[in-house]
Structures are given as C-alpha cells and as structure tokens.
Write a protein that holds these residues in place. Structure first.
Motif, PDB file in Angstrom:
ATOM      1  N   VAL A 190       0.477  -1.121   0.071  1.00  0.00           N
ATOM      2  CA  VAL A 190       0.358  -0.109   0.547  1.00  0.00           C
ATOM      3  C   VAL A 190       0.677   1.065  -0.268  1.00  0.00           C
ATOM      4  O   VAL A 190       0.526   2.051  -0.541  1.00  0.00           O
ATOM      5  CB  VAL A 190      -1.021  -0.003   1.224  1.00  0.00           C
ATOM      6  N   LEU A 191       2.088   1.059   0.678  1.00  0.00           N
ATOM      7  CA  LEU A 191       2.657   2.719   0.163  1.00  0.00           C
ATOM      8  C   LEU A 191       3.711   3.296  -0.529  1.00  0.00           C
ATOM      9  O   LEU A 191       3.435   4.096  -0.613  1.00  0.00           O
ATOM     10  CB  LEU A 191       3.957   1.928   1.716  1.00  0.00           C
ATOM     11  N   SER A 213       5.329   8.044  -2.808  1.00  0.00           N
ATOM     12  CA  SER A 213       4.009   7.150  -2.675  1.00  0.00           C
ATOM     13  C   SER A 213       3.889   7.311  -1.232  1.00  0.00           C
ATOM     14  O   SER A 213       2.909   7.369  -1.054  1.00  0.00           O
ATOM     15  CB  SER A 213       4.191   5.676  -3.810  1.00  0.00           C
ATOM     16  N   VAL A 214       5.556   7.074  -0.953  1.00  0.00           N
ATOM     17  CA  VAL A 214       5.110   6.513   0.165  1.00  0.00           C
ATOM     18  C   VAL A 214       4.285   7.971   0.990  1.00  0.00           C
ATOM     19  O   VAL A 214       3.537   7.945   2.467  1.00  0.00           O
ATOM     20  CB  VAL A 214       7.152   6.218   1.575  1.00  0.00           C
ATOM     21  N   GLY A 219      -0.265   8.837   6.587  1.00  0.00           N
ATOM     22  CA  GLY A 219      -1.889   9.093   6.908  1.00  0.00           C
ATOM     23  C   GLY A 219      -2.802   8.726   6.232  1.00  0.00           C
ATOM     24  O   GLY A 219      -4.300   9.342   7.011  1.00  0.00           O
ATOM     25  N   ALA A 220      -3.458   8.763   5.231  1.00  0.00           N
ATOM     26  CA  ALA A 220      -4.338   7.511   4.428  1.00  0.00           C
ATOM     27  C   ALA A 220      -4.182   6.687   4.582  1.00  0.00           C
ATOM     28  O   ALA A 220      -4.464   6.104   3.427  1.00  0.00           O
ATOM     29  CB  ALA A 220      -4.616   8.403   2.878  1.00  0.00           C
ATOM     30  N   TRP A 222      -5.142   3.335   5.861  1.00  0.00           N
ATOM     31  CA  TRP A 222      -6.032   2.199   5.481  1.00  0.00           C
ATOM     32  C   TRP A 222      -7.486   3.248   4.490  1.00  0.00           C
ATOM     33  O   TRP A 222      -7.498   1.909   3.696  1.00  0.00           O
ATOM     34  CB  TRP A 222      -7.424   2.591   7.205  1.00  0.00           C
ATOM     35  N   ARG A 223      -7.173   4.265   4.114  1.00  0.00           N
ATOM     36  CA  ARG A 223      -8.241   4.943   3.160  1.00  0.00           C
ATOM     37  C   ARG A 223      -7.655   3.842   1.615  1.00  0.00           C
ATOM     38  O   ARG A 223      -8.215   3.531   0.856  1.00  0.00           O
ATOM     39  CB  ARG A 223      -8.367   5.321   3.100  1.00  0.00           C
ATOM     40  N   VAL A 224      -6.383   3.783   1.527  1.00  0.00           N
ATOM     41  CA  VAL A 224      -5.780   3.491   0.235  1.00  0.00           C
ATOM     42  C   VAL A 224      -5.941   2.686   0.400  1.00  0.00           C
ATOM     43  O   VAL A 224      -6.179   2.046  -1.366  1.00  0.00           O
ATOM     44  CB  VAL A 224      -4.503   4.579   0.199  1.00  0.00           C
ATOM     45  N   CYS A 225      -5.683   1.300   1.321  1.00  0.00           N
ATOM     46  CA  CYS A 225      -5.648   0.222   1.297  1.00  0.00           C
ATOM     47  C   CYS A 225      -6.969  -0.024   0.903  1.00  0.00           C
ATOM     48  O   CYS A 225      -7.360  -1.283  -0.413  1.00  0.00           O
ATOM     49  CB  CYS A 225      -4.992  -0.929   2.615  1.00  0.00           C
TER      50      CYS A 225
END
Length: 338
Positions: A190-191, A213-214, A219-220, A222-225
């Motif tokens: 995800v990172l 990307s990192v 800070g987001a 879970w949303r990106v995942c």
C-alpha cells in the motif's frame, strides 16, 4: 468528469468508469496492441520451438518408459521451453508497465477534461515504460522481503532439524511466519501503490517515485488500502465475466470433436482441437487482463490525485490550468510536487 476537489469513494469509482468510457480507444487500444503483440510473439516463439524440436518432443512423448529419456534428448526441449517462459515473463512485465503508464497518461488529460489522441498517449506512456517497470520491480522486491525471510526460516529449520519431524516443524514455522510477516508485505504494498502514477505525473525515477508514494500515503494508509483492494476486486470480477464466455466457447468447441468423428480422433484432430481451445481461451484471457489491470490503475491514479489535492491543494491549480491551458500543452506547476 472528475471533480477537482478532494474525492470521495463514489467520485473515484465514477471517475475511473467515466475515464474508461471517454478514453476507451486510448486505454484499451494501447493495452490490446501491447498484449496482442506479446501474445503473437509468444505464439510465434512456441511455433518455431516446436518446429525445430518436433522430433525430440515426439520421441519423449512416445518413449516406453520415462527412464529411457536421456538429458541429451530432453535437455534442448527443457531449455527451449524455459527460454520461452522467461521471455513470456519479461514481455508480461513490459506490457503491464505500459498499461500502468497509459492509465496515468490518460488521467493527466481526464482531470483537466481535455481530449487526448491515441498517438499522444502512446508516445507519453512509452517514454515512461522503463521507469514504471523499474518502480514496479523495485517495489515488488521490497514487498517480497517478508516472504523471503519466511522461506529462509523454513530452510534453516529443515537443515537444523533433520529427521522425521523436520517437515512438520518447517510447515509450522512457515505458517506462523507467514501470518506474522504477511501484514508487513501488505503494508509495504500500500505504501508503494501510488509510485507508478508519480512516475508519469511527476516524471520521477523509481526511487523518487517510491519515496513520493510513501509521503502521499502517510496519514491515509487505511483509506488507500481499502479503495485499492476494492478496485482489485471489481476489476477481477469484471475480468472474470469477460473471460467466462470465451472459456465456455473453447470447452464446447473441444468437446464437439469426439462427437463429430465416427471413430477415435486422430492425433492431428486432437492437436487442432487443443489449438483452437487454447486460442479462444487466450483471446478471452487477454481481454480479461486488459480490464482487470486497467481499472485498478485508473482508481490508483485518482487516489494519487486525491492525495495531492488533500495534502498540496492541487485542486485550484488544476482548475486554473483547465481554464487557461489549451489542449496538448503541459499545464504549469501541475505535475511538480510541492
């Protein structure tokens, strides 16, 4: 078509679908060219390999016992097919990188509501294929580190506990290590998920794109995942629906062969039936691959834009650029990070 403001989930999904609908010729055209070209090259390589090694293959297939086949007879066949397999892997990587770059290139115009020709998208995407491929390879290697650690631990256990219980202990270590380190692999994936978009939008190199990307994901996470996993699931479902008719057609076509022949089918008929089945299935798999790869990348690209609008106030800059810049020109200060 895409709101130039922080995006909600519905905005991202609708934006991906709208982009695919408006720029379908560019998106699916480029993907069809690269995947179709790769399939043609692989098929030609297999045909040449079979023509040059047909005598050896025939001898191996009709050998009375497996022990009668020597390495001198089987070696060229094994090495030949291994070479084709390696070439297939490399071509697949290039095709996937091209689709990633194409999706981001199209989004550069979609967020501004501007048209984009097939030639312009191809040129821009092709110029970023190598950096995108390097980014995907580098992020994949980093993500695989936890799995390599588990594999190393399993090997070490097998070597250290040689005996009747070594396999059981190795299985336990492998399962426990996978459960412990799998979350680390997902966290790294995800990172680095926004890195391909950063390569195209900001013309970053592989290492710079991973760092970018990192910073954007921070800070987001879970949303990106969650949105990325949802896009993968939706793309896989759509790809399965596309592939299903081709697989069914290929199976019915191959099953018709015994019914159409009064006696047992000959070897030539069997080869022809198998070839037609593989051709139909490969066509369906290619179309499925195009959709299942393109849609998640459009969603990921919009996540990249959303993160920049939330962290760097990119929305007003994009609105100004959309109003002032004519099509075909690079808007100022839109792709450079702040």
């Amino acid at each position: 078509m895409i709101p130039l403001q922080p995006l909600q989930l519905s905005d991202i999904l609708n934006g991906a679908i709208s982009t695919a609908g408006r720029y379908w010729k560019q998106l699916f055209g480029v993907a069809a060219v690269v995947y179709g070209g790769a399939a043609a090259v692989i098929a030609a390589a297999l045909a040449v390999l079979y023509a040059s090694l047909s005598d050896r293959i025939h001898g191996i297939v009709h050998a009375p016992e497996a022990s009668d086949v020597t390495w001198g007879q089987a070696g060229p066949v094994v090495l030949g097919f291994a070479g084709v397999l390696l070439g297939t892997a490399l071509l697949t990587m290039v095709c996937t990188a091209m689709v990633y770059a194409t999706s981001a290139s199209v989004l550069q115009e979609a967020v501004l509501g501007r048209p984009a020709s097939f030639r312009a998208v191809w040129r821009r995407a092709w110029s970023r294929v190598l950096p995108v491929m390097g980014t995907v390879l580098l992020s994949g290697l980093i993500t695989l580190v936890p799995l390599l650690l588990v594999a190393g631990a399993v090997v070490a256990v097998v070597v250290a506990t040689v005996g009747a219980h070594s396999i059981a202990v190795a299985v336990v270590v492998g399962v426990l290590g996978g459960l412990v380190l799998l979350p680390l692999g997902v966290w790294l994936w995800v990172l680095f998920s926004l890195a391909p978009a950063a390569v195209v939008f900001e013309r970053q190199g592989p290492i710079g794109a991973l760092r970018r990307s990192v910073r954007l994901v921070r800070g987001a996470w879970w949303r990106v995942c969650g949105i990325s996993l949802l896009a993968l699931v939706l793309g896989s479902i759509a790809g399965s629906f596309i592939q299903l008719p081709f697989t069914t057609l290929g199976m019915f076509h191959s099953l018709r062969l015994p019914l159409d022949t009064a006696s047992d089918p000959s070897a030539a008929q069997l080869v022809a039936g198998l070839t037609s089945y593989l051709a139909i299935t490969l066509l369906g798999q290619t179309l499925s691959q195009i959709v299942s790869v393109t849609f998640p990348q459009l969603v990921t690209g919009l996540l990249y834009v959303d993160r920049r609008m939330r962290r760097e106030e990119l929305g007003p800059v994009l609105i100004e650029a959309a109003a002032a810049e004519p099509a075909g020109q690079q808007p100022p200060n839109v792709t450079s990070p702040r």
